[in-house]
Design an enzyme around this catalytic site. Structure first.
Site, PDB file in Angstrom:
ATOM      1  N   SER A  80      -6.815   4.098 -15.560  1.00  0.00           N
ATOM      2  CA  SER A  80      -5.968   3.596 -16.642  1.00  0.00           C
ATOM      3  C   SER A  80      -6.799   3.398 -17.900  1.00  0.00           C
ATOM      4  O   SER A  80      -8.001   3.092 -17.825  1.00  0.00           O
ATOM      5  CB  SER A  80      -5.343   2.261 -16.220  1.00  0.00           C
ATOM      6  N   THR A  99       6.953   3.807 -16.425  1.00  0.00           N
ATOM      7  CA  THR A  99       7.174   3.877 -14.989  1.00  0.00           C
ATOM      8  C   THR A  99       7.808   2.574 -14.499  1.00  0.00           C
ATOM      9  O   THR A  99       7.773   1.551 -15.192  1.00  0.00           O
ATOM     10  CB  THR A  99       5.849   4.070 -14.232  1.00  0.00           C
ATOM     11  N   SER A 110       7.636   6.911  -6.493  1.00  0.00           N
ATOM     12  CA  SER A 110       8.248   6.776  -7.816  1.00  0.00           C
ATOM     13  C   SER A 110       7.206   7.092  -8.885  1.00  0.00           C
ATOM     14  O   SER A 110       6.022   7.292  -8.585  1.00  0.00           O
ATOM     15  CB  SER A 110       8.806   5.362  -8.028  1.00  0.00           C
ATOM     16  N   TYR A 134      -6.408  -5.996 -12.930  1.00  0.00           N
ATOM     17  CA  TYR A 134      -6.048  -4.578 -12.855  1.00  0.00           C
ATOM     18  C   TYR A 134      -7.079  -3.728 -13.600  1.00  0.00           C
ATOM     19  O   TYR A 134      -7.579  -2.721 -13.072  1.00  0.00           O
ATOM     20  CB  TYR A 134      -4.669  -4.399 -13.466  1.00  0.00           C
ATOM     21  N   ILE A 147       4.592   8.226 -11.623  1.00  0.00           N
ATOM     22  CA  ILE A 147       3.632   9.315 -11.758  1.00  0.00           C
ATOM     23  C   ILE A 147       3.402  10.025 -10.428  1.00  0.00           C
ATOM     24  O   ILE A 147       3.317  11.258 -10.371  1.00  0.00           O
ATOM     25  CB  ILE A 147       2.307   8.776 -12.314  1.00  0.00           C
ATOM     26  N   LYS A 152      -9.665  -0.750 -12.309  1.00  0.00           N
ATOM     27  CA  LYS A 152      -9.587   0.598 -12.874  1.00  0.00           C
ATOM     28  C   LYS A 152     -10.935   1.047 -13.432  1.00  0.00           C
ATOM     29  O   LYS A 152     -11.287   2.226 -13.347  1.00  0.00           O
ATOM     30  CB  LYS A 152      -8.501   0.650 -13.951  1.00  0.00           C
TER      31      LYS A 152
END
Length: 325
Positions: free
Chosen positions: A173, A234, A48, A199, A50, A203
């Site tokens: 990100s 997304t 799904s 997160y 990107i 990244k």
């Protein structure tokens, strides 16, 4: 020095990361990318968002695409969608990239099933709102975004060397701009846990890891780049950051816009002229916006040792040129 439109956008952050920045910058891009017939791309997190958008575009350029996903039904559907627009077919590989054992199995299957690997897109990613652990006992974002990326890539690099020129593209990100490399803080304890911070730390570490790969594979014909897709609408953002999605609304990029740096870094020859860069909208970008996020070489070198210890990865003799796994 005169300030360019791109520079104004980049400094604004919101203008840069949203679809406004994409629309303005893309006016100056070549509309056609080279065809990729005879090449193979592996894309993780490809069912799904990107990842799926990148898979469709790369397949449309003539490449064979191997999609990696953890949900069998979604993976089958995605493979069918990608294959419908491809002259060279698409294939799915089922794996949970938070599990070290599954990654080793996946790598063995990929090496058996794919004669060449021209690009590996490390797109699979998790932002968990509450602290969750992987089957190996690591916080889930750390396990998926960083440990899984490190182990799978290192196991596949020798095949990429044999397929060179080849590229490693890791989807980071803009959230990484808020964090510095903090190895001790990568596996956040429950009492201090913040999903967004966990997160962002992984990244940031992905960008550093890309630099480390660039150093270690220099001269092999394989380059490593990380990239920022912008703020993209997304399913992952909808599930993990619903307030952000509601506030930003129509300013968010479409998945195909977010996937453009992946496709461009694979298809355009300019990406082979450097390694270890951080890209957005077809331009290398600064890796730091705040002085406090910078780290010295000693700190960055420790990241490699941490990841190797955590995953149990030991380089085989002759790595990265050896195909021993």
């Amino acid at each position: 020095m005169a300030l360019t439109a791109d520079g104004v956008l980049e400094g604004s952050i919101v203008g840069s990361f949203t679809n406004l920045g994409y629309q303005i910058r893309s006016r100056d891009w070549d509309s056609e990318l080279p065809e990729l017939h005879g090449s193979t791309a592996i894309i993780t997190g490809a069912t799904s968002g990107i990842g799926l958008a990148a898979a469709k575009r790369i397949a449309g350029l003539g490449a064979r695409v191997a999609l990696v996903g953890r949900n069998e039904q979604k993976l089958d559907t995605a493979v069918d969608e990608v294959a419908a627009g491809s002259d060279n077919g698409a294939v799915g590989y089922l794996a949970d990239l938070s599990s070290l054992d599954e990654i080793r199995r996946l790598a063995a299957e990929l090496l058996a099933g794919e004669e060449r690997i021209d690009v590996l897109v490390n797109n699979a990613s998790v932002l968990a709102p509450e602290r969750t652990t992987s089957v190996d006992g690591f916080e889930l974002a750390l396990a998926t975004n960083l440990l899984g990326t490190f182990l799978l890539t290192n196991l596949l690099i020798p095949r990429m060397v044999r397929s060179a020129p080849a590229r490693i593209v890791t989807v980071s990100s803009g959230g990484m701009y808020t964090e510095r490399l903090d190895i001790a803080g990568l596996d956040m304890a429950a009492e201090e846990y913040s999903g967004a911070a966990a997160y962002a730390r992984t990244k940031r570490a992905q960008v550093v890891l890309t630099e480390l790969w660039a150093d270690r594979i220099e001269g092999t014909g394989v380059v490593a780049h990380s990239m920022h897709p912008g703020w993209v609408n997304t399913p992952g953002v909808a599930a993990s950051l619903p307030t952000f999605r509601r506030v930003m609304g129509p300013l968010l990029r479409h998945a195909d816009q977010g996937a453009d740096p992946i496709v461009w870094l694979w298809a355009d020859g300019d990406a082979l002229e450097s390694s270890g860069e951080f890209w957005m909208d077809r331009q290398p970008r600064a890796k730091h916006r705040l002085k406090r996020t910078e780290a010295d070489d000693a700190e960055t070198d420790l990241l490699w040792d941490f990841l190797a210890d955590a995953t149990g990865w030991v380089p085989p003799e002759g790595w990265p040129d050896s195909e021993a796994t």
